[in-house]
Design an enzyme around this catalytic site. Sequence first.
Site, PDB file in Angstrom:
ATOM      1  N   ASN A 269     -27.996  -3.203  -4.718  1.00 43.00           N
ATOM      2  CA  ASN A 269     -29.170  -2.693  -4.017  1.00 43.00           C
ATOM      3  C   ASN A 269     -28.850  -2.316  -2.576  1.00 43.00           C
ATOM      4  O   ASN A 269     -29.390  -1.350  -2.033  1.00 43.00           O
ATOM      5  CB  ASN A 269     -30.277  -3.749  -4.049  1.00 43.00           C
ATOM      6  CG  ASN A 269     -31.414  -3.433  -3.107  1.00 43.00           C
ATOM      7  OD1 ASN A 269     -31.511  -4.000  -2.024  1.00 43.00           O
ATOM      8  ND2 ASN A 269     -32.268  -2.500  -3.493  1.00 43.00           N
TER       9      ASN A 269
ATOM     10  N   ASP B 240     -30.255  -0.554   2.389  1.00 47.93           N
ATOM     11  CA  ASP B 240     -30.254  -0.129   0.987  1.00 47.93           C
ATOM     12  C   ASP B 240     -29.271   1.006   0.761  1.00 47.93           C
ATOM     13  O   ASP B 240     -29.157   1.933   1.586  1.00 47.93           O
ATOM     14  CB  ASP B 240     -31.647   0.353   0.577  1.00 47.93           C
ATOM     15  CG  ASP B 240     -32.550  -0.783   0.133  1.00 47.93           C
ATOM     16  OD1 ASP B 240     -32.433  -1.884   0.706  1.00 47.93           O
ATOM     17  OD2 ASP B 240     -33.380  -0.559  -0.768  1.00 47.93           O
TER      18      ASP B 240
ATOM     19  N   ASP C   5     -27.969  -8.229  -8.893  1.00 50.01           N
ATOM     20  CA  ASP C   5     -28.929  -8.720  -7.912  1.00 50.01           C
ATOM     21  C   ASP C   5     -29.993  -7.670  -7.630  1.00 50.01           C
ATOM     22  O   ASP C   5     -29.698  -6.469  -7.554  1.00 50.01           O
ATOM     23  CB  ASP C   5     -28.172  -9.063  -6.615  1.00 50.01           C
ATOM     24  CG  ASP C   5     -29.064  -9.631  -5.542  1.00 50.01           C
ATOM     25  OD1 ASP C   5     -29.635 -10.710  -5.762  1.00 50.01           O
ATOM     26  OD2 ASP C   5     -29.204  -8.990  -4.482  1.00 50.01           O
TER      27      ASP C   5
ATOM     28  N   HIS D  43     -35.123  -3.334  -7.354  1.00 48.54           N
ATOM     29  CA  HIS D  43     -35.286  -2.666  -6.061  1.00 48.54           C
ATOM     30  C   HIS D  43     -34.234  -1.598  -5.778  1.00 48.54           C
ATOM     31  O   HIS D  43     -34.012  -1.247  -4.623  1.00 48.54           O
ATOM     32  CB  HIS D  43     -35.278  -3.715  -4.943  1.00 48.54           C
ATOM     33  CG  HIS D  43     -36.349  -4.748  -5.091  1.00 48.54           C
ATOM     34  ND1 HIS D  43     -37.691  -4.424  -5.045  1.00 48.54           N
ATOM     35  CD2 HIS D  43     -36.278  -6.082  -5.313  1.00 48.54           C
ATOM     36  CE1 HIS D  43     -38.403  -5.529  -5.215  1.00 48.54           C
ATOM     37  NE2 HIS D  43     -37.579  -6.539  -5.390  1.00 48.54           N
TER      38      HIS D  43
ATOM     39  N   GLU E  41     -31.639  -9.352 -12.514  1.00 50.95           N
ATOM     40  CA  GLU E  41     -32.663 -10.125 -11.815  1.00 50.95           C
ATOM     41  C   GLU E  41     -33.868  -9.222 -11.562  1.00 50.95           C
ATOM     42  O   GLU E  41     -33.837  -8.360 -10.682  1.00 50.95           O
ATOM     43  CB  GLU E  41     -32.130 -10.655 -10.485  1.00 50.95           C
ATOM     44  CG  GLU E  41     -33.170 -11.442  -9.707  1.00 50.95           C
ATOM     45  CD  GLU E  41     -32.885 -11.558  -8.217  1.00 50.95           C
ATOM     46  OE1 GLU E  41     -33.323 -12.540  -7.607  1.00 50.95           O
ATOM     47  OE2 GLU E  41     -32.225 -10.645  -7.658  1.00 50.95           O
TER      48      GLU E  41
END
Length: 522
Positions: A131, A202, A233, A237, A270
Site C-alpha cells: 500500500n 501511498d 498488508d 487500501h 488483510e
Amino acid sequence: MKKTSLSHLALSVLVSLSTLGSPEAVQAQDKKVSQWPRGITYEIFVQSFADSNGDGIGDIKGMTSKLDYLQELGVEAVWLMPINPSPSYHKYDVTDYYGIHPDYGTMADFKEFIKQAHKRNIKVVMDMVLNHSSSEHPWFKDAVKNENSPYRDYYVWTHKNDPQTQKEGRPTGADSDNTRHWHKVEGSDYLYYGYFYGGMPDLNFDSPKLREEVFKMGRFWFTEIGVDGFRLDAARHIFPDERPHDNHQWWVYFRSEMLKANKDVYLVGEVWAPSDVVAPYLKGLPALFNFEMSWDILKAINEGRGDSLAIKHAKITDFYQSVNPDFIDATILSNHDQNRIMSSLNNDQNKAKVAASLLLTLPGSPYLYYGEEIGMTGKKPDEQIREPFLWDTKAKDKSRTTWLKPVYSTEATVAPLAVQKKDKNSIYNHYARLISLRNSSKALTYGKLEPISLENKAISAYTRSHAGENVLVVHNLSGQEASVTLPTQLETYTNTLFKTKGANLSKKTVTLPAFSSLVLKK
C-alpha cells in the site's frame, strides 16, 4: 497523477496429550492428515521472538533455532511480520523491498531459515507491504526533490491549490476529515497522499511502471529467495475507499502475475472489515483473515453465550464459498494489531482456553499469534502487544529479547514456555493437545460445519464431517456447569476424542463444567 480507473488492465485471470515430545505426540504427528494451507500458521514478530547474538533484538538465526519447537507444536507455516529494511521498529514502512533489515541478519540467513523450515515441512509467508513505502525510501526521496524524477509517478500528488482533489480518497463514515491523508512537502507547492500517516506515502497503482515494479518485487521473493507466500498488508487500501472495484480487480491482476512465478503461490490478505466488505476480495485473494469471527468469539465468551457462534460462522463460510469455492478462511483470535486475546478476556485462563478450543475446532485455517499459546498478555499501544516471548526463566533464557521492557508479559503474569511444558494443565499444553487433535482429524481440518441448537444458550455446539469422519463438538462458554441431553440424531456420538475439566457424556447427557469442551466421535 491522481488514482484513476483500473478498467484498462487485463484482469481476466482470475487426541488427548499432556506434553509434547511424548510417544503419543510423535504418533499423532505420524497420523497428521492436515495439509497447509489448510493447516496452522504461526505469526512471528521477529524482533521479539528469539535473539541469537545477545544484542537484545530478535533475529533470523534466533528464529531458525526455534523451528523444532514450531514443528513439535504442529505448525505448518510461519507468517513473518516485515523483515525488510525500515526506519521503524515495526518495519511497516519499507525502504528497500529487496533487502533484509540488518538488525535481523542477512539474506543468507533468511535463505537458510527457509531451507531449514522446508526440511521440517513448514512453509514461509512474509509480510509484503504494497500500500505504501517509507518516506525514507530512495524512490520517495528522489520524487520529492525532483518533479521530473522517474519515481514521481510512483506516488500520488496534488497541488496545494486543488482542494477538490484533496477531498478524494477520504474514508467513509464518521472518520471523514477531507485533508488528513494529504501531507505537505517543505518548500513545495505539492502535497502527497498517505492514508496512514506522512511517514508512509501511498504507492500509485495507477502507474503502469509502479505496477511492474511490484510484480518484479514479488517474482524476486518467490523465484530467487524461495518464500511460499505473502501476507498482504492493508489490502483494502491500494485504492481509496470509493474505488472498491479497483481494489478487487488489482488483487486478481496481482495474483495472476504471481502465479507465473509460483504455481502454488499463497496470498493472504488483510481486509479489516465485516464479511460483506471482505467477500469481493476472494477472487484475487483466496485467503483472507476472518476478523468478524474473532470479534464474535471474544464477544460470546465475555457474554457467556455461545448458541449463535456456529450459526454465524456457517453463514459467513457459505457466503464466501458462493464467491470462491476454493477460499481459505484464515481464522484468528488476535494478531499484532489487536489487544492480545488473554488481556481481552481479563486474564482469565479458563476463558482463554475455551477461546482456543473454539478456534481449533471451528472451520478455517487457524493463525496463532506468537505467545498466544503460552497466554501472553498485552494491550495497546502497539509495542505492548508485541512484547518479548518468554522461552524460559530469566536466569536460563538465552533467547529472550530485551529491546523492549515488557509491561504486560512478565514472569509475574506469564509462566515461561519451559515451565508450562512441565505443567499438564498449562495453556501451552492445552494448545498442544488441541493442535495434535486437529492435525490428525479430517473432520476438524476439512469438515463441513453443521450448527446444533441445544436448550442451553451458553453452549456452542456443532458437528464437523468429512470423508466418513464425523465429530460432535460442544463448548460451555459460561462460568456455570451445564448439562444437556443429546437429541436423538446425535446419540451415535459416543466416543470421546477430547475433553477438558471433566466434561463427559453419560447416558445421552453431556455434562460440561464451566468453560469446558468435549469432542465426541461416532
